[in-house]
Design a protein around this motif. Structure first.
Motif, PDB file in Angstrom:
ATOM      1  N   ASP A 467       0.749  -0.821  -0.033  1.00  0.00           N
ATOM      2  CA  ASP A 467      -0.243  -0.221   0.011  1.00  0.00           C
ATOM      3  C   ASP A 467       0.802   1.209  -0.021  1.00  0.00           C
ATOM      4  N   LEU A 468       0.296   2.113  -0.987  1.00  0.00           N
ATOM      5  CA  LEU A 468       1.418   3.328  -0.596  1.00  0.00           C
ATOM      6  C   LEU A 468       0.086   4.655  -0.241  1.00  0.00           C
ATOM      7  N   PRO A 469       1.656   5.982   0.171  1.00  0.00           N
ATOM      8  CA  PRO A 469       0.722   6.470   0.957  1.00  0.00           C
ATOM      9  C   PRO A 469      -0.602   7.900   0.160  1.00  0.00           C
ATOM     10  N   TYR A 470      -0.697   7.769  -0.583  1.00  0.00           N
ATOM     11  CA  TYR A 470      -0.973   8.852  -1.911  1.00  0.00           C
ATOM     12  C   TYR A 470      -2.214   8.516  -1.245  1.00  0.00           C
ATOM     13  N   ASP A 471      -3.106   9.678  -1.543  1.00  0.00           N
ATOM     14  CA  ASP A 471      -4.728  10.049  -1.588  1.00  0.00           C
ATOM     15  C   ASP A 471      -5.165  11.446  -2.669  1.00  0.00           C
ATOM     16  N   GLN A 472      -4.145  11.365  -3.410  1.00  0.00           N
ATOM     17  CA  GLN A 472      -4.335  12.411  -4.231  1.00  0.00           C
ATOM     18  C   GLN A 472      -4.186  12.203  -5.792  1.00  0.00           C
ATOM     19  N   ILE A 473      -4.556  12.599  -6.812  1.00  0.00           N
ATOM     20  CA  ILE A 473      -3.857  11.904  -8.204  1.00  0.00           C
ATOM     21  C   ILE A 473      -3.952  13.783  -8.942  1.00  0.00           C
ATOM     22  N   ARG A 474      -3.709  14.309  -9.767  1.00  0.00           N
ATOM     23  CA  ARG A 474      -4.070  14.699 -10.705  1.00  0.00           C
ATOM     24  C   ARG A 474      -3.053  15.109 -12.223  1.00  0.00           C
ATOM     25  N   TRP A 475      -3.953  15.196 -13.288  1.00  0.00           N
ATOM     26  CA  TRP A 475      -2.995  15.038 -14.382  1.00  0.00           C
ATOM     27  C   TRP A 475      -2.449  16.241 -14.895  1.00  0.00           C
ATOM     28  N   ILE A 476      -1.377  15.840 -15.580  1.00  0.00           N
ATOM     29  CA  ILE A 476      -0.221  17.193 -15.868  1.00  0.00           C
ATOM     30  C   ILE A 476      -1.126  17.603 -17.246  1.00  0.00           C
ATOM     31  N   ALA A 477      -1.772  18.802 -17.383  1.00  0.00           N
ATOM     32  CA  ALA A 477      -2.443  19.374 -18.418  1.00  0.00           C
ATOM     33  C   ALA A 477      -1.310  20.433 -19.897  1.00  0.00           C
ATOM     34  N   SER A 478       0.034  20.659 -18.634  1.00  0.00           N
ATOM     35  CA  SER A 478       0.669  21.339 -19.119  1.00  0.00           C
ATOM     36  C   SER A 478       1.101  20.074 -20.452  1.00  0.00           C
ATOM     37  N   SER A 479       1.112  20.146 -21.510  1.00  0.00           N
ATOM     38  CA  SER A 479       1.805  19.559 -22.220  1.00  0.00           C
ATOM     39  C   SER A 479       2.902  19.980 -22.553  1.00  0.00           C
ATOM     40  N   ASP A 480       3.202  21.180 -22.345  1.00  0.00           N
ATOM     41  CA  ASP A 480       5.048  21.441 -22.218  1.00  0.00           C
ATOM     42  C   ASP A 480       6.177  21.495 -21.291  1.00  0.00           C
ATOM     43  N   ARG A 481       5.170  21.235 -19.812  1.00  0.00           N
ATOM     44  CA  ARG A 481       6.656  21.237 -19.345  1.00  0.00           C
ATOM     45  C   ARG A 481       6.679  19.627 -18.615  1.00  0.00           C
ATOM     46  N   ASP A 482       8.038  19.572 -18.994  1.00  0.00           N
ATOM     47  CA  ASP A 482       8.193  17.957 -18.462  1.00  0.00           C
ATOM     48  C   ASP A 482       8.581  18.345 -16.594  1.00  0.00           C
ATOM     49  N   PRO A 483       7.876  17.089 -16.218  1.00  0.00           N
ATOM     50  CA  PRO A 483       7.660  16.630 -14.954  1.00  0.00           C
ATOM     51  C   PRO A 483       8.825  17.043 -14.497  1.00  0.00           C
ATOM     52  N   ARG A 484      10.853  15.950 -14.683  1.00  0.00           N
ATOM     53  CA  ARG A 484      11.461  16.188 -14.271  1.00  0.00           C
ATOM     54  C   ARG A 484      12.317  17.706 -13.656  1.00  0.00           C
ATOM     55  N   ASP A 485      11.496  18.110 -14.307  1.00  0.00           N
ATOM     56  CA  ASP A 485      12.053  20.076 -14.390  1.00  0.00           C
ATOM     57  C   ASP A 485      11.047  21.183 -13.171  1.00  0.00           C
ATOM     58  N   LEU A 486      10.345  20.015 -12.533  1.00  0.00           N
ATOM     59  CA  LEU A 486       9.184  19.889 -11.735  1.00  0.00           C
ATOM     60  C   LEU A 486       9.391  20.620 -10.950  1.00  0.00           C
ATOM     61  N   ASN A 487       9.245  21.228  -9.799  1.00  0.00           N
ATOM     62  CA  ASN A 487       9.235  21.580  -7.970  1.00  0.00           C
ATOM     63  C   ASN A 487       8.658  20.942  -7.369  1.00  0.00           C
ATOM     64  N   LEU A 488       8.583  19.817  -6.261  1.00  0.00           N
ATOM     65  CA  LEU A 488       7.283  19.234  -5.927  1.00  0.00           C
ATOM     66  C   LEU A 488       8.081  18.488  -4.592  1.00  0.00           C
ATOM     67  N   THR A 489       7.394  19.096  -4.031  1.00  0.00           N
ATOM     68  CA  THR A 489       7.689  17.998  -2.534  1.00  0.00           C
ATOM     69  C   THR A 489       8.427  16.415  -2.350  1.00  0.00           C
ATOM     70  N   SER A 490       8.977  16.310  -1.800  1.00  0.00           N
ATOM     71  CA  SER A 490       9.944  15.222  -1.132  1.00  0.00           C
ATOM     72  C   SER A 490       9.186  13.410  -1.497  1.00  0.00           C
ATOM     73  N   ASP A 491       7.842  13.567  -1.117  1.00  0.00           N
ATOM     74  CA  ASP A 491       7.096  12.826  -1.056  1.00  0.00           C
ATOM     75  C   ASP A 491       6.360  13.065  -2.343  1.00  0.00           C
ATOM     76  N   THR A 492       6.310  13.905  -3.033  1.00  0.00           N
ATOM     77  CA  THR A 492       4.519  13.600  -4.215  1.00  0.00           C
ATOM     78  C   THR A 492       5.726  12.604  -5.704  1.00  0.00           C
ATOM     79  N   LYS A 493       4.752  12.071  -6.525  1.00  0.00           N
ATOM     80  CA  LYS A 493       5.602  11.089  -7.323  1.00  0.00           C
ATOM     81  C   LYS A 493       5.010  10.858  -8.740  1.00  0.00           C
ATOM     82  N   TRP A 494       5.860  11.080  -9.926  1.00  0.00           N
ATOM     83  CA  TRP A 494       5.580  11.016 -11.034  1.00  0.00           C
ATOM     84  C   TRP A 494       5.817   9.389 -11.463  1.00  0.00           C
ATOM     85  N   VAL A 495       4.226  10.203 -12.092  1.00  0.00           N
ATOM     86  CA  VAL A 495       3.744   8.197 -13.117  1.00  0.00           C
ATOM     87  C   VAL A 495       3.210   8.858 -14.318  1.00  0.00           C
ATOM     88  N   GLN A 496       3.301   7.656 -14.701  1.00  0.00           N
ATOM     89  CA  GLN A 496       2.239   8.019 -16.154  1.00  0.00           C
ATOM     90  C   GLN A 496       1.623   7.275 -16.101  1.00  0.00           C
TER      91      GLN A 496
END
Length: 530
Positions: A467-496
């Motif tokens: 079991d994973l600790p996540y309870d929120q999910i969002r689709w990245i609608a900005s097609s020009d944004r590379d998820p690797r360049d985003l400033n995120l909290t350490s416990d945020t996970k990028w998936v496809q």
């Protein structure tokens, strides 16, 4: 009048919704008894007979005594062709119920007389209200101790902002339950616990002025409050208005006991007179008339492995207009190609029979070789329609899943993919990682148990689940944004997802706000656009 129009006019397609244990599946089976669709009603709990509920076909459902998937049942009754959609009551399977309600023209809401409105009933009702689906209420278990019928109706009106009109009125409850009084016909339906639904109960004509007759039937102690209650309802209650019923603004209320088959047949007969034939459907800016000669339908459910012997996938379709013919070629709008719908079937839970024709309002099952998705439209070529899509719920629980036996990669991937296509789960993976471990998102945690059970029994694959600790999910609608360049909290996970869309998993709402605040122009969406 054409034969097709006659057939469509006699169709009635409705969903039965409730909280678990309110008696929904029991009521469904009693309705099926009247249509001769089954010979013996099986108690879900297995007390009255050794049989399990006819509408619960999955083995895990029989073990748990709850409905996990929606079932479809068709039967004939007094000139009507009735399609019942029995839905899961458990909140963990609310997404399946939501999709099923999209295929219904009306809903029957079953309420436990002792418990009243419960959280799941509330959620499902809001879906019905959103679509202006007519709602009929069956208040069940009057043979047990129950809340005041006034309290129950007030709760319905307050919670849902809908009027109520009791078609009958209970005479006592629990050990004092003597039956119901039919307001329109002015007659008493007398209850005896030994009845058990074996024979039709003959109503006793009796106006409220016939004091002596009432006293002999139900006793003075219950006669006085009955007279007062009906007088109050006639004077201060909502007036009956059929248009308000059909617009979802007034709910006819019936009292009874499904387990004892008491009040079920009068309910069915009244319901069939008040509810409507198949309703028009929206296709873009157009309205699709069910009586249109051209066939159209949409897929609202996909189920794999209903038949263990065949290991097949069935796509459930609601026919929206016209007449379906078995050997005719139709057009799959999303696939952009013509096809013949193989093995068209009429369904009775897990029993099926091949059919040659079906009409608007009917639910049919067709063999799916893996080409259909939930929400797809099928119609006649040159008469293309595209019904509004069925949105997916955002998952609220997440787990990492991997197979125990590394040699069973193909079975694991096939099982995960097929169950995901049914809409029961959503699957994701970490970009750039070897796909030994898959992230699964579900609306309710019980769906993870079902996934584990089905992978083992249907695909022969044992899994490890973390079991994973996540309870929120969002689709990245900005097609020009590379998820690797985003400033995120350490416990945020990028998936496809498996369509290549980028998503972010968050452990809390503040993490979502952080992502938006720290990344100017970033657009996040709660629902998938695909």
């Amino acid at each position: 009048m054409s034969d097709t129009r006659k057939e469509i006019e006699r169709r009635r397609t409705f969903a039965i919704i409730s909280h678990p244990d309110a008696g929904k599946t029991t009521l469904t089976e009693k309705l099926l008894l009247y249509g001769g669709a089954i010979q013996l009603a099986g108690s879900v709990k297995g007390k009255a007979t050794a049989r399990h509920a006819v509408s619960d076909w999955m083995e895990l459902e029989k073990q748990r005594g709850i409905s996990i998937t929606s079932s479809v049942m068709q039967f004939e009754y007094e000139g009507f062709c009735i399609n019942i959609l029995d839905t899961p009551g458990h909140q963990d399977f609310s997404e399946d119920t939501y999709r099923t309600l999209m295929a219904a023209d009306s809903a029957v809401m079953v309420i436990d007389a002792a418990k009243g409105i419960e959280p799941q009933t509330r959620k499902l009702f809001k879906i019905c209200a959103m679509r202006h689906i007519p709602i009929f209420t069956f208040i069940n278990k009057l043979d047990r101790e129950a809340r005041s019928p006034y309290d129950l109706m007030e709760e319905l009106e307050t919670e849902f902002g809908i009027g109520t009109y009791p078609m009958n009125w209970p005479i006592g409850c629990g050990i004092d339950f003597k039956g119901v009084y039919d307001r329109e016909k002015q007659q008493i339906l007398a209850f005896t616990e030994s009845h058990r639904g074996q024979n039709r109960i003959e109503p006793i004509a009796c106006t409220l002025d016939e004091t002596e007759k009432l006293d002999s039937l139900i006793g003075e102690r219950l006669r006085r409050p009955l007279q007062d209650d009906i007088e109050l309802l006639d004077g201060a209650g909502y007036e009956f208005d059929l248009d308000s019923v059909r617009n979802g603004q007034l709910s006819p209320v019936f009292f009874g006991s499904a387990l004892n088959n008491f009040g079920v047949e009068p309910f069915l007969e009244s319901f069939l007179q008040m509810t409507m034939p198949p309703m028009p459907r929206i296709s873009g800016e157009d309205i699709v008339d069910p009586f249109d000669d051209h066939f159209s339908a949409f897929v609202f459910k996909i189920q794999a492995n209903m038949n263990k012997a065949h290991r097949d996938r069935i796509a459930f379709m609601r026919i929206c207009s016209g007449k379906f013919l078995r050997d005719k070629e139709y057009f799959h709008v999303q696939g952009g190609k013509g096809l013949r719908l193989a093995q068209p079937q009429q369904l009775m839970a897990d029993d099926r029979s091949i059919i040659d024709e079906a009409y608007a309002g009917d639910i049919i099952g067709v063999f799916d070789p893996g080409i259909f998705s939930i929400g797809d439209t099928i119609c006649e070529k040159g008469q293309e329609v595209r019904f509004e899509g069925i949105p997916t719920f955002a998952p609220e629980h997440f787990a990492a899943v991997e197979r125990v036996d590394t040699m069973k990669r193909k079975q694991f991937e096939k099982g995960i993919e097929q169950i995901a296509q049914e809409g029961a789960i959503q699957i994701f993976h970490e970009p750039g990682m070897v796909m030994e471990e898959i992230v699964v998102g579900v609306v309710g945690v019980l769906q993870l148990e079902v996934l584990e059970y089905r992978l083992k029994t249907e695909y022969g694959v044992d899994i490890r689940r973390r079991d994973l600790p996540y309870d929120q999910i969002r689709w990245i609608a900005s097609s020009d944004r590379d998820p690797r360049d985003l400033n995120l909290t350490s416990d945020t996970k990028w998936v496809q997802d498996f369509k290549g869309n980028n998503l972010l998993l968050f452990t809390a709402e503040w993490c979502v706000r952080w992502a938006l605040d720290k990344n100017e122009g970033l657009q996040l969406e709660e629902f998938s656009r695909n």
